[in-house]
Scaffold this motif. Sequence first.
Motif, PDB file in Angstrom:
ATOM      1  N   VAL A   8      38.405  42.520  34.308  1.00  0.00           N
ATOM      2  CA  VAL A   8      38.310  41.094  34.368  1.00  0.00           C
ATOM      3  C   VAL A   8      37.624  40.391  33.565  1.00  0.00           C
ATOM      4  O   VAL A   8      36.672  40.677  33.179  1.00  0.00           O
ATOM      5  N   LYS A   9      38.382  39.524  32.915  1.00  0.00           N
ATOM      6  CA  LYS A   9      37.724  38.560  31.567  1.00  0.00           C
ATOM      7  C   LYS A   9      37.593  37.274  32.034  1.00  0.00           C
ATOM      8  O   LYS A   9      38.583  36.567  32.802  1.00  0.00           O
ATOM      9  N   ASP A  10      36.709  36.427  31.462  1.00  0.00           N
ATOM     10  CA  ASP A  10      36.656  34.746  31.632  1.00  0.00           C
ATOM     11  C   ASP A  10      37.282  34.073  30.691  1.00  0.00           C
ATOM     12  O   ASP A  10      37.937  34.750  29.864  1.00  0.00           O
ATOM     13  N   VAL A  16      33.975  40.320  32.915  1.00  0.00           N
ATOM     14  CA  VAL A  16      33.048  39.902  33.958  1.00  0.00           C
ATOM     15  C   VAL A  16      32.545  41.387  34.965  1.00  0.00           C
ATOM     16  O   VAL A  16      33.379  42.016  35.575  1.00  0.00           O
ATOM     17  N   LEU A  36      31.024  33.384  40.280  1.00  0.00           N
ATOM     18  CA  LEU A  36      32.057  32.982  38.913  1.00  0.00           C
ATOM     19  C   LEU A  36      32.195  31.520  38.962  1.00  0.00           C
ATOM     20  O   LEU A  36      31.915  30.841  40.074  1.00  0.00           O
ATOM     21  N   SER A  40      39.058  29.427  33.711  1.00  0.00           N
ATOM     22  CA  SER A  40      40.472  30.459  33.727  1.00  0.00           C
ATOM     23  C   SER A  40      39.962  31.932  33.694  1.00  0.00           C
ATOM     24  O   SER A  40      38.944  32.386  32.922  1.00  0.00           O
ATOM     25  N   TYR A  41      40.642  32.864  34.297  1.00  0.00           N
ATOM     26  CA  TYR A  41      40.300  34.282  34.117  1.00  0.00           C
ATOM     27  C   TYR A  41      41.501  35.253  34.016  1.00  0.00           C
ATOM     28  O   TYR A  41      42.613  34.641  34.636  1.00  0.00           O
ATOM     29  N   THR A  42      41.268  36.244  33.473  1.00  0.00           N
ATOM     30  CA  THR A  42      42.680  37.044  33.354  1.00  0.00           C
ATOM     31  C   THR A  42      42.192  38.412  34.219  1.00  0.00           C
ATOM     32  O   THR A  42      40.959  38.894  34.200  1.00  0.00           O
ATOM     33  N   ARG A  61      46.745  36.340  35.634  1.00  0.00           N
ATOM     34  CA  ARG A  61      45.815  35.135  35.406  1.00  0.00           C
ATOM     35  C   ARG A  61      45.531  34.424  36.482  1.00  0.00           C
ATOM     36  O   ARG A  61      46.368  34.264  37.480  1.00  0.00           O
TER      37      ARG A  61
END
Length: 211
Positions: A8-10, A16, A36, A40-42, A61
């Motif tokens: 998970v990335k911000d 993250v 959080l 937006s996150y992926t 996303r």
Amino acid sequence: TARTTFLVKDVNSQAVAGSWSASGDDRLVFTPGALLLDGSYTVDVQIEDNFGNRSASVRFRFTLDTTLPPVPQISELPPTTHSVNQVVYGVKEAYARIFLNGVEVVGPTADTLWQCTVRLESGMNTLLFMAVDRAGNQSPALTVQIVYDDIAPPAVDTLKVNGNGIGTTVTLDWTQYNESAHGDVTSYRIYVETFPFNDVTGLTPLATVSA
């Protein structure tokens, strides 16, 4: 047994921190190490078998939005109207829906300008407008009131007619009429015909006098 990796990335493409846990046979739950922030996150997903073969990475996303939309704004309404249908014009956040007394009246359009037609009930009408954004966040309510007056004022029963003079004019006097009994008398219409009448439908007033 295949092994699945998740990342998970911000919005800044930073990983993250958090942990994954199984929930049932076909669901994984990610618990972030800290709350959080909105943004937006992926989520990158990749499967690897026992021989080290890896599938192509699949990216998902999502956007976290916990911010309430602004209260919808509307153009000023008259305190009293004689029309059963009242058009309301307003401004909203893009893609927000507008609810009136709990019923959706404007869909999630990209437009920030909106309008709807409200059918009023006799007497005082209380209108509660709320905006709901795409994440389901609900704005505080905007409350406005408008009176639909569909009751005619009482007949003028204090009219006095004075025909003294040159014979071609008369003086009409209704100063004893109680305007406050109805509350919103704005004018009087005077009809003159050469025949008796008790219905003014289709007739044209000779004059209109302000209250």
